[in-house]
Design an enzyme around this catalytic site. Structure first.
Site, PDB file in Angstrom:
ATOM      1  N   ASP A  11       0.936  -1.208  -0.139  1.00 17.15           N
ATOM      2  CA  ASP A  11       0.041   0.047  -0.084  1.00 17.15           C
ATOM      3  C   ASP A  11       0.901   1.149  -0.053  1.00 17.15           C
ATOM      4  O   ASP A  11       2.158   1.290   0.568  1.00 17.15           O
ATOM      5  CB  ASP A  11      -0.807  -0.032   1.342  1.00 17.15           C
ATOM      6  CG  ASP A  11      -1.803   1.128   1.336  1.00 17.15           C
ATOM      7  OD1 ASP A  11      -2.192   1.830   0.154  1.00 17.15           O
ATOM      8  OD2 ASP A  11      -2.128   1.525   2.246  1.00 17.15           O
ATOM      9  N   ASP A  13       0.126   4.914   0.799  1.00 17.29           N
ATOM     10  CA  ASP A  13       0.119   6.022   2.032  1.00 17.29           C
ATOM     11  C   ASP A  13       0.000   5.091   3.356  1.00 17.29           C
ATOM     12  O   ASP A  13      -0.880   4.342   3.451  1.00 17.29           O
ATOM     13  CB  ASP A  13      -1.179   6.610   1.877  1.00 17.29           C
ATOM     14  CG  ASP A  13      -1.164   7.745   0.717  1.00 17.29           C
ATOM     15  OD1 ASP A  13      -0.454   8.900   0.808  1.00 17.29           O
ATOM     16  OD2 ASP A  13      -1.710   7.187  -0.446  1.00 17.29           O
TER      17      ASP A  13
END
Length: 170
Positions: A11, A13
């Site tokens: 992922d 952020d």
């Protein structure tokens, strides 16, 4: 253990890159434009993973259905887009993780819900675009996470068996 994976997906952020400082900067700029006091970084960081809806909710106490939400969101996004790599950096130790994957011949990529118009310049600005095997943004597929479509799309892009992939994130 790592050798059994073909690709490791991250992922973006809050996992690979700490983008909270630039999100906080953009939010506080909007607050100041609205004649309000900036919020402390710690308060903003706690809701940064909730995106513009969470951040604007924190700052202005409004939801996405409020008439002021869209104009505030537009200004927030404009400021954030202009400052994507002002203070955003790889989390401590992630450069070593990426280097180790590269050295081991294990490809890696990014799967995020952040739209491509923000993901691509962020990845480029951090020098990660050319290193990633793929980048799947929130608008790359018809569905975004937690739907499996972005994950399966990333596997297709990297020609990897989903059972041989690892995803690190939410």
């Amino acid at each position: 253990m790592m050798a059994k994976f073909e690709v490791v997906f991250f992922d973006l952020d809050g996992t690979l890159v700490d983008t909270a400082p630039d999100l906080a900067y953009a939010l506080n700029q909007v607050l100041e434009q609205e004649g309000k006091s900036p919020l402390p970084y710690e308060a903003i960081r706690a809701v940064a993973s909730h995106g513009s809806a969470g951040l604007l909710g924190l700052a202005f106490g409004i939801g996405t259905d409020h008439p002021r939400y869209s104009p505030l969101q537009q200004r927030f996004i404009e400021i954030y887009q202009a400052n994507l790599t002002r203070d955003s950096r790889l989390f401590s130790g992630m450069e070593k993780v990426i280097d180790k994957l590269d050295e081991s011949g294990i490809r890696w990529g990014v799967i995020t819900n952040k739209p491509a118009y923000l993901t691509d310049p962020l990845m480029l600005g951090l020098g990660l675009s050319s290193r990633a095997a793929c980048i799947v943004s929130g608008d790359t597929t018809a569905n975004s996470k937690p739907h499996p479509e972005p994950m399966l799309h990333a596997c297709k892009l990297t020609e990897a068996d989903p059972a041989q992939c690892l995803y690190i994130g939410d």
